[in-house]
Design an enzyme around this catalytic site. Sequence first.
Site, PDB file in Angstrom:
ATOM      1  N   VAL A 206       1.002  -1.264   0.388  1.00 56.57           N
ATOM      2  CA  VAL A 206      -0.256   0.425   0.050  1.00 56.57           C
ATOM      3  C   VAL A 206       0.976   1.882  -0.021  1.00 56.57           C
ATOM      4  O   VAL A 206       0.369   2.148  -0.937  1.00 56.57           O
ATOM      5  CB  VAL A 206      -0.689   0.106   1.401  1.00 56.57           C
ATOM      6  CG1 VAL A 206      -1.498   1.369   0.973  1.00 56.57           C
ATOM      7  CG2 VAL A 206      -1.308  -0.879   0.730  1.00 56.57           C
ATOM      8  N   CYS A 207       1.709   1.729   0.690  1.00 56.84           N
ATOM      9  CA  CYS A 207       2.447   2.686   1.094  1.00 56.84           C
ATOM     10  C   CYS A 207       3.357   2.727  -0.581  1.00 56.84           C
ATOM     11  O   CYS A 207       3.005   3.978  -0.468  1.00 56.84           O
ATOM     12  CB  CYS A 207       3.567   2.344   1.675  1.00 56.84           C
ATOM     13  SG  CYS A 207       3.949   1.571   3.162  1.00 56.84           S
ATOM     14  N   PRO A 208       3.963   2.331  -1.837  1.00 56.59           N
ATOM     15  CA  PRO A 208       3.529   3.260  -2.478  1.00 56.59           C
ATOM     16  C   PRO A 208       3.163   3.284  -3.544  1.00 56.59           C
ATOM     17  O   PRO A 208       3.362   4.528  -3.794  1.00 56.59           O
ATOM     18  CB  PRO A 208       4.415   1.520  -3.499  1.00 56.59           C
ATOM     19  CG  PRO A 208       3.840   0.594  -3.030  1.00 56.59           C
ATOM     20  CD  PRO A 208       3.932   0.241  -1.024  1.00 56.59           C
TER      21      PRO A 208
ATOM     22  N   GLU B 131       1.100   4.787  -2.178  1.00 55.39           N
ATOM     23  CA  GLU B 131       0.100   6.366  -1.308  1.00 55.39           C
ATOM     24  C   GLU B 131       1.481   7.370  -2.085  1.00 55.39           C
ATOM     25  O   GLU B 131       1.480   8.570  -1.685  1.00 55.39           O
ATOM     26  CB  GLU B 131       0.419   6.111   0.536  1.00 55.39           C
ATOM     27  CG  GLU B 131      -0.726   5.595   1.151  1.00 55.39           C
ATOM     28  CD  GLU B 131      -0.814   5.115   2.324  1.00 55.39           C
ATOM     29  OE1 GLU B 131      -1.978   5.317   3.360  1.00 55.39           O
ATOM     30  OE2 GLU B 131       0.454   5.179   2.938  1.00 55.39           O
ATOM     31  N   LEU B 132       2.503   6.917  -1.591  1.00 58.71           N
ATOM     32  CA  LEU B 132       3.453   7.940  -1.876  1.00 58.71           C
ATOM     33  C   LEU B 132       3.446   8.312  -3.424  1.00 58.71           C
ATOM     34  O   LEU B 132       4.427   9.876  -3.551  1.00 58.71           O
ATOM     35  CB  LEU B 132       4.846   6.839  -1.485  1.00 58.71           C
ATOM     36  CG  LEU B 132       4.718   6.504  -0.079  1.00 58.71           C
ATOM     37  CD1 LEU B 132       6.202   5.722   0.207  1.00 58.71           C
ATOM     38  CD2 LEU B 132       5.453   7.729   1.262  1.00 58.71           C
TER      39      LEU B 132
END
EC number: 1.11.1.26
Length: 185
Positions: free
Chosen positions: A44-46, A48-49
Amino acid sequence: MINTQIKPFNASAFKQGEFVEISEKDVLGKWAVFFFYPADFTFVCPTELGDLADHYAELQKRGVEVFSVSTDTHFAHKAWHDSSDTIGKINYFMVGDQAGNITNNFNVMREGQGLADRATFLIDPEGTIQAMEITAEGIGRDAEDLLRKVKAAQYVAAHPGEVCPAKWKEGEETLAPSLDLVGKI
């Protein structure tokens, strides 16, 4: 945490091909977003970033600096930046907080895991937290909604005595709280 001051910190970050040292002094005097996420090279992090990277130019036009923060090192941030097309488009600060000082300052360290929660903080130029959002692991954030919150916070700061109602968008009508409005909204 709302209306509290950010705490002092020092950290190493990766930004636009360079390692830089930052502190709370780099935040004061401008609007800032602290964008905490659990870990590099995840799922999920990439997304969002990358979404935040797509909105970074507009945030910059509004005088907002972005500091993404995880407990990975600034070296890991560089490696991720160099190996991922999504992360490779990031031009904002990617802060390494391996000791967890910043993450603990914002009270978003996951107990016993050494990882940050998925959390966003909007800081005004005086270093005061004006908005925050924390989501569960599987719930990604939306940079457009963050941008809407930035616009609302900047509007309220520039227009004392006015507030932005739910779903407010820039240019729409605001409210001026008064006795006359009680029970009429």
